[in-house]
Design a protein around this motif. Structure first.
Motif, PDB file in Angstrom:
ATOM      1  N   THR A  63       4.420  -0.312 -23.590  1.00 24.43           N
ATOM      2  CA  THR A  63       3.057  -0.032 -24.043  1.00 24.43           C
ATOM      3  C   THR A  63       2.722   1.446 -23.944  1.00 24.43           C
ATOM      4  O   THR A  63       2.165   2.043 -24.882  1.00 24.43           O
ATOM      5  CB  THR A  63       2.042  -0.858 -23.214  1.00 24.43           C
ATOM      6  N   ILE A  64       3.033   2.054 -22.825  1.00 26.61           N
ATOM      7  CA  ILE A  64       2.722   3.477 -22.636  1.00 26.61           C
ATOM      8  C   ILE A  64       3.463   4.327 -23.659  1.00 26.61           C
ATOM      9  O   ILE A  64       2.877   5.211 -24.308  1.00 26.61           O
ATOM     10  CB  ILE A  64       3.064   3.923 -21.193  1.00 26.61           C
ATOM     11  N   GLU A  65       4.749   4.088 -23.824  1.00 27.47           N
ATOM     12  CA  GLU A  65       5.545   4.922 -24.726  1.00 27.47           C
ATOM     13  C   GLU A  65       5.139   4.714 -26.186  1.00 27.47           C
ATOM     14  O   GLU A  65       5.079   5.686 -26.953  1.00 27.47           O
ATOM     15  CB  GLU A  65       7.031   4.628 -24.522  1.00 27.47           C
ATOM     16  N   ASP A  66       4.832   3.478 -26.580  1.00 26.15           N
ATOM     17  CA  ASP A  66       4.447   3.209 -27.970  1.00 26.15           C
ATOM     18  C   ASP A  66       3.079   3.796 -28.310  1.00 26.15           C
ATOM     19  O   ASP A  66       2.887   4.366 -29.400  1.00 26.15           O
ATOM     20  CB  ASP A  66       4.425   1.694 -28.225  1.00 26.15           C
ATOM     21  N   ILE A  67       2.135   3.664 -27.402  1.00 29.38           N
ATOM     22  CA  ILE A  67       0.755   4.065 -27.693  1.00 29.38           C
ATOM     23  C   ILE A  67       0.515   5.558 -27.454  1.00 29.38           C
ATOM     24  O   ILE A  67      -0.218   6.200 -28.220  1.00 29.38           O
ATOM     25  CB  ILE A  67      -0.234   3.219 -26.859  1.00 29.38           C
ATOM     26  N   THR A  68       1.142   6.124 -26.434  1.00 29.20           N
ATOM     27  CA  THR A  68       0.843   7.525 -26.087  1.00 29.20           C
ATOM     28  C   THR A  68       1.921   8.499 -26.526  1.00 29.20           C
ATOM     29  O   THR A  68       1.664   9.696 -26.662  1.00 29.20           O
ATOM     30  CB  THR A  68       0.666   7.675 -24.567  1.00 29.20           C
ATOM     31  N   GLY A  69       3.140   8.005 -26.730  1.00 26.02           N
ATOM     32  CA  GLY A  69       4.244   8.896 -27.069  1.00 26.02           C
ATOM     33  C   GLY A  69       4.789   9.659 -25.877  1.00 26.02           C
ATOM     34  O   GLY A  69       5.658  10.523 -26.026  1.00 26.02           O
ATOM     35  N   ILE A  70       4.296   9.348 -24.693  1.00 29.12           N
ATOM     36  CA  ILE A  70       4.744  10.022 -23.469  1.00 29.12           C
ATOM     37  C   ILE A  70       5.802   9.154 -22.798  1.00 29.12           C
ATOM     38  O   ILE A  70       5.578   7.962 -22.570  1.00 29.12           O
ATOM     39  CB  ILE A  70       3.566  10.272 -22.512  1.00 29.12           C
ATOM     40  N   PRO A  71       6.948   9.718 -22.459  1.00 28.96           N
ATOM     41  CA  PRO A  71       8.025   8.903 -21.880  1.00 28.96           C
ATOM     42  C   PRO A  71       7.726   8.465 -20.445  1.00 28.96           C
ATOM     43  O   PRO A  71       7.153   9.221 -19.659  1.00 28.96           O
ATOM     44  CB  PRO A  71       9.238   9.839 -21.918  1.00 28.96           C
ATOM     45  N   VAL A  72       8.110   7.252 -20.128  1.00 32.34           N
ATOM     46  CA  VAL A  72       8.069   6.775 -18.742  1.00 32.34           C
ATOM     47  C   VAL A  72       9.404   7.149 -18.113  1.00 32.34           C
ATOM     48  O   VAL A  72      10.461   6.663 -18.544  1.00 32.34           O
ATOM     49  CB  VAL A  72       7.847   5.253 -18.675  1.00 32.34           C
ATOM     50  N   ILE A  73       9.373   8.027 -17.130  1.00 30.36           N
ATOM     51  CA  ILE A  73      10.621   8.545 -16.546  1.00 30.36           C
ATOM     52  C   ILE A  73      10.926   7.960 -15.173  1.00 30.36           C
ATOM     53  O   ILE A  73      11.907   8.338 -14.538  1.00 30.36           O
ATOM     54  CB  ILE A  73      10.598  10.085 -16.472  1.00 30.36           C
ATOM     55  N   GLY A  74      10.070   7.035 -14.734  1.00 29.22           N
ATOM     56  CA  GLY A  74      10.321   6.392 -13.449  1.00 29.22           C
ATOM     57  C   GLY A  74       9.485   5.142 -13.307  1.00 29.22           C
ATOM     58  O   GLY A  74       8.391   5.045 -13.886  1.00 29.22           O
ATOM     59  N   ALA A  75      10.004   4.168 -12.533  1.00 24.82           N
ATOM     60  CA  ALA A  75       9.287   2.908 -12.301  1.00 24.82           C
ATOM     61  C   ALA A  75       9.597   2.446 -10.883  1.00 24.82           C
ATOM     62  O   ALA A  75      10.670   1.890 -10.621  1.00 24.82           O
ATOM     63  CB  ALA A  75       9.703   1.864 -13.325  1.00 24.82           C
ATOM     64  N   ILE A  76       8.678   2.722  -9.971  1.00 23.52           N
ATOM     65  CA  ILE A  76       8.889   2.445  -8.540  1.00 23.52           C
ATOM     66  C   ILE A  76       8.208   1.130  -8.164  1.00 23.52           C
ATOM     67  O   ILE A  76       7.011   0.963  -8.395  1.00 23.52           O
ATOM     68  CB  ILE A  76       8.330   3.596  -7.676  1.00 23.52           C
ATOM     69  N   PRO A  77       8.954   0.186  -7.592  1.00 24.06           N
ATOM     70  CA  PRO A  77       8.344  -1.096  -7.215  1.00 24.06           C
ATOM     71  C   PRO A  77       7.459  -0.958  -5.988  1.00 24.06           C
ATOM     72  O   PRO A  77       7.520   0.040  -5.259  1.00 24.06           O
ATOM     73  CB  PRO A  77       9.562  -1.972  -6.911  1.00 24.06           C
ATOM     74  N   LYS A  78       6.639  -1.964  -5.769  1.00 23.66           N
ATOM     75  CA  LYS A  78       5.809  -2.009  -4.571  1.00 23.66           C
ATOM     76  C   LYS A  78       6.726  -2.180  -3.369  1.00 23.66           C
ATOM     77  O   LYS A  78       7.557  -3.087  -3.323  1.00 23.66           O
ATOM     78  CB  LYS A  78       4.810  -3.165  -4.658  1.00 23.66           C
ATOM     79  N   LEU A  79       6.576  -1.292  -2.386  1.00 21.23           N
ATOM     80  CA  LEU A  79       7.419  -1.355  -1.196  1.00 21.23           C
ATOM     81  C   LEU A  79       6.849  -2.371  -0.207  1.00 21.23           C
ATOM     82  O   LEU A  79       5.662  -2.701  -0.235  1.00 21.23           O
ATOM     83  CB  LEU A  79       7.511   0.027  -0.554  1.00 21.23           C
ATOM     84  N   ASN A  80       7.718  -2.850   0.670  1.00 21.93           N
ATOM     85  CA  ASN A  80       7.328  -3.933   1.579  1.00 21.93           C
ATOM     86  C   ASN A  80       6.373  -3.491   2.681  1.00 21.93           C
ATOM     87  O   ASN A  80       5.664  -4.308   3.250  1.00 21.93           O
ATOM     88  CB  ASN A  80       8.583  -4.550   2.214  1.00 21.93           C
ATOM     89  N   SER A  81       6.369  -2.211   3.001  1.00 23.34           N
ATOM     90  CA  SER A  81       5.503  -1.737   4.090  1.00 23.34           C
ATOM     91  C   SER A  81       4.949  -0.359   3.760  1.00 23.34           C
ATOM     92  O   SER A  81       5.420   0.314   2.842  1.00 23.34           O
ATOM     93  CB  SER A  81       6.297  -1.668   5.403  1.00 23.34           C
ATOM     94  N   GLU A  82       3.937   0.044   4.517  1.00 22.34           N
ATOM     95  CA  GLU A  82       3.335   1.357   4.331  1.00 22.34           C
ATOM     96  C   GLU A  82       4.268   2.419   4.896  1.00 22.34           C
ATOM     97  O   GLU A  82       4.490   2.481   6.103  1.00 22.34           O
ATOM     98  CB  GLU A  82       1.974   1.406   5.039  1.00 22.34           C
ATOM     99  N   VAL A  83       4.823   3.232   4.022  1.00 27.17           N
ATOM    100  CA  VAL A  83       5.822   4.211   4.441  1.00 27.17           C
ATOM    101  C   VAL A  83       5.173   5.403   5.122  1.00 27.17           C
ATOM    102  O   VAL A  83       5.665   5.898   6.142  1.00 27.17           O
ATOM    103  CB  VAL A  83       6.657   4.684   3.230  1.00 27.17           C
ATOM    104  N   MET A  84       4.053   5.874   4.569  1.00 23.85           N
ATOM    105  CA  MET A  84       3.322   7.012   5.125  1.00 23.85           C
ATOM    106  C   MET A  84       1.915   6.531   5.508  1.00 23.85           C
ATOM    107  O   MET A  84       1.050   6.404   4.647  1.00 23.85           O
ATOM    108  CB  MET A  84       3.242   8.151   4.107  1.00 23.85           C
ATOM    109  N   PRO A  85       1.683   6.254   6.790  1.00 20.52           N
ATOM    110  CA  PRO A  85       0.399   5.678   7.225  1.00 20.52           C
ATOM    111  C   PRO A  85      -0.783   6.603   6.968  1.00 20.52           C
ATOM    112  O   PRO A  85      -0.651   7.833   6.993  1.00 20.52           O
ATOM    113  CB  PRO A  85       0.606   5.466   8.734  1.00 20.52           C
ATOM    114  N   SER A  86      -1.944   6.002   6.721  1.00 19.93           N
ATOM    115  CA  SER A  86      -3.159   6.753   6.413  1.00 19.93           C
ATOM    116  C   SER A  86      -4.131   6.766   7.589  1.00 19.93           C
ATOM    117  O   SER A  86      -4.070   5.930   8.492  1.00 19.93           O
ATOM    118  CB  SER A  86      -3.855   6.145   5.191  1.00 19.93           C
ATOM    119  N   ARG A  87      -5.049   7.742   7.544  1.00 13.91           N
ATOM    120  CA  ARG A  87      -6.147   7.839   8.495  1.00 13.91           C
ATOM    121  C   ARG A  87      -7.267   8.612   7.808  1.00 13.91           C
ATOM    122  O   ARG A  87      -7.012   9.558   7.066  1.00 13.91           O
ATOM    123  CB  ARG A  87      -5.713   8.567   9.775  1.00 13.91           C
TER     124      ARG A  87
END
Length: 475
Positions: free
Chosen positions: A168-192
């Motif tokens: 959808t992104i590539e067809d509609i915007t013409g901008i290439p998708v250069i990465g696709a990162i899945p949802k990770l199992n845990s919070e890698v960098m904790p927030s505060r």
């Protein structure tokens, strides 16, 4: 003036918590591990994301912000620290077009255009599919002078989710998708609060960097991203005459090595490298001090206490009463002290956290309270309107503030020297709390945009040393 080639990329998002720091850190470490020379930059006033980027790249990270720093200084800083690098990674802040006002002044997009930098958009796609293309298209059409060269989709649910969004992104915007990162199992960098915790406070910080680099390796087309960076336009290289100027004060003082200490540990870590470098460039010897390990203040001519999170490490901090007493004695003898935000808290009498009072150095007659929400957040500007040891009346200080603490209104009268014209400040739109040769403030400055600061620190340190020598001769 000429033009030079600097491979560069801006990692931007649609808002906070979009994965910009995770992706930026991963890219820096991935390319570094592949043997490339990298440099990291952070758009905006920020210490914590910069610290993560520093950990990832294993070198100093520079902040680039057009509100705090003149544009020519930003370009010079970028060129100086990006030259000879195979790729420079600039992490944006907030949303791509979010800035000072409704026009997006001082936004990530404006910085990208200033530096002629292609943008890779990190797009969180949790619980959306085709709408992702509308978001990317909106960014593309919002500013046609901006080069959005790629998209990295983040927090994918699975292969089918990725396939729909990518197509959808590539067809509609013409901008290439250069990465696709899945949802990770845990919070890698904790927030505060409103961002990440500092890497110094997180024992798994290095592991988090390795996880981010592996995610880049596994899910991002790094060759395509590197080619986008290499295709960046030439950037104009120019020098300012002020680069060559050295004051007579600087030259004379280089002979005697003025010593300026600064708190540097897991509690106090909010220093722009240029602030410390601006002192070193004036011939100052910088002395690191631990607020919790060092019991006695070393022999110094001035002290700089930056920001940090004293409230999150209060027991550790307040266990070192010896250093607090040592500093208080030195202040009474005239030691110049410049303290920002967390440093200001250190100078107070006490801080109340969740109903419990913690005694501090007692140098300033003020008590602090902690709030559950930010009491000051964003760009600020103040003008000097009262006598003080550091700056002349009429001096304008562009800065930023971010604090959950506030000064108890029952505090006695304190002398202030700053009228806050934008922002919150310390007390009733006032800031710059003065006591003897102490200057305490909630406002953070950047030395490239407030060059008077380093000269002021040096002047006060030199005066203190002269007075101390005179006093010793009289004894």
């Amino acid at each position: 003036m000429g033009f030079i080639k600097l491979p560069r990329i801006m990692i931007a998002g649609l808002g906070g918590d979009s994965g910009k720091t995770f992706v930026s850190c991963g890219l820096l470490r991935y390319f570094m591990d592949k043997g490339l020379e990298v440099s990291g930059f952070k758009k905006g006033p920020d210490y914590i994301d910069s610290a993560w980027l520093k950990l990832a790249s294993k070198k100093e990270v520079r902040n680039l912000d057009t509100y705090l720093i003149p544009k020519n200084e930003i370009i010079k800083s970028f060129i100086k620290n990006g030259t000879a690098c195979d790729i420079s990674i600039i992490e944006g802040n907030r949303g791509l077009f979010d800035g000072y006002d409704s026009k997006g002044s001082h936004s990530t997009a404006e910085l990208a255009k200033l530096l002629g930098c292609p943008v890779v958009l990190v797009l969180t796609v949790k619980k959306i599919t085709r709408t992702s293309a509308a978001l990317v298209l909106g960014c593309k059409l919002m500013d046609k002078d901006l080069n959005i060269a790629g998209v990295i989709i983040n927090q994918l649910a699975g292969k089918r989710h990725e396939s729909i969004i990518r197509e959808t992104i590539e067809d509609i915007t013409g901008i290439p998708v250069i990465g696709a990162i899945p949802k990770l199992n845990s919070e890698v960098m904790p927030s505060r609060h409103l961002g990440l915790i500092t890497p110094d406070e997180y024992e798994l910080a290095e592991n988090a960097i390795k996880i981010s680099a592996k995610a880049i390796n596994d899910y991002v087309d790094t060759e395509k991203l590197l080619n986008i960076a290499k295709d960046s336009s030439l950037i104009q290289d120019y020098k300012n005459e002020s680069d060559e100027k050295n004051s007579s004060l600087t030259i004379s003082q280089r002979k005697n090595k003025i010593r300026i200490g600064y708190f540097c540990d897991r509690i106090f870590s909010f220093y722009y490298p240029e602030n410390l470098e601006s002192l070193a460039d004036l011939g100052v010897e910088l002395i690191k001090i631990s607020s919790y390990n060092d019991k006695i203040l070393p022999e110094i001519d001035a002290l700089y206490i930056g920001g940090g999170f004293p409230e999150s490490n209060i027991e550790l901090l307040t266990s070192n009463k010896e250093l607090m007493m040592s500093l208080k004695s030195a202040v009474e003898s005239g030691l110049p002290v410049y303290a920002e935000c967390g440093g200001l808290i250190y100078l107070g009498e006490s801080i109340n956290i969740d109903g419990k009072n913690h005694q501090l150095s007692g140098i300033l007659p003020i008590k602090f309270m902690m709030s559950k929400k930010p009491m000051g957040h964003g760009y600020s500007e103040a003008i000097v309107d009262n006598d003080n040891p550091f700056f002349s009346n009429g001096t304008v200080m562009r800065s930023h503030e971010f604090h959950y603490s506030f000064i108890d209104e029952s505090a006695p009268y304190v002398k202030t020297c700053l009228k806050v014209q934008r922002g919150v400040g310390a007390i009733d739109k006032r800031d710059g709390i003065i006591y003897k040769n102490v200057f305490g403030t909630y406002l953070h400055i950047h030395a490239l945009g407030f060059r008077q600061w380093a000269e002021a620190m040096l002047n006060q340190a030199n005066k203190y040393r002269v007075e101390l020598c005179r006093h010793k001769k009289m004894q």
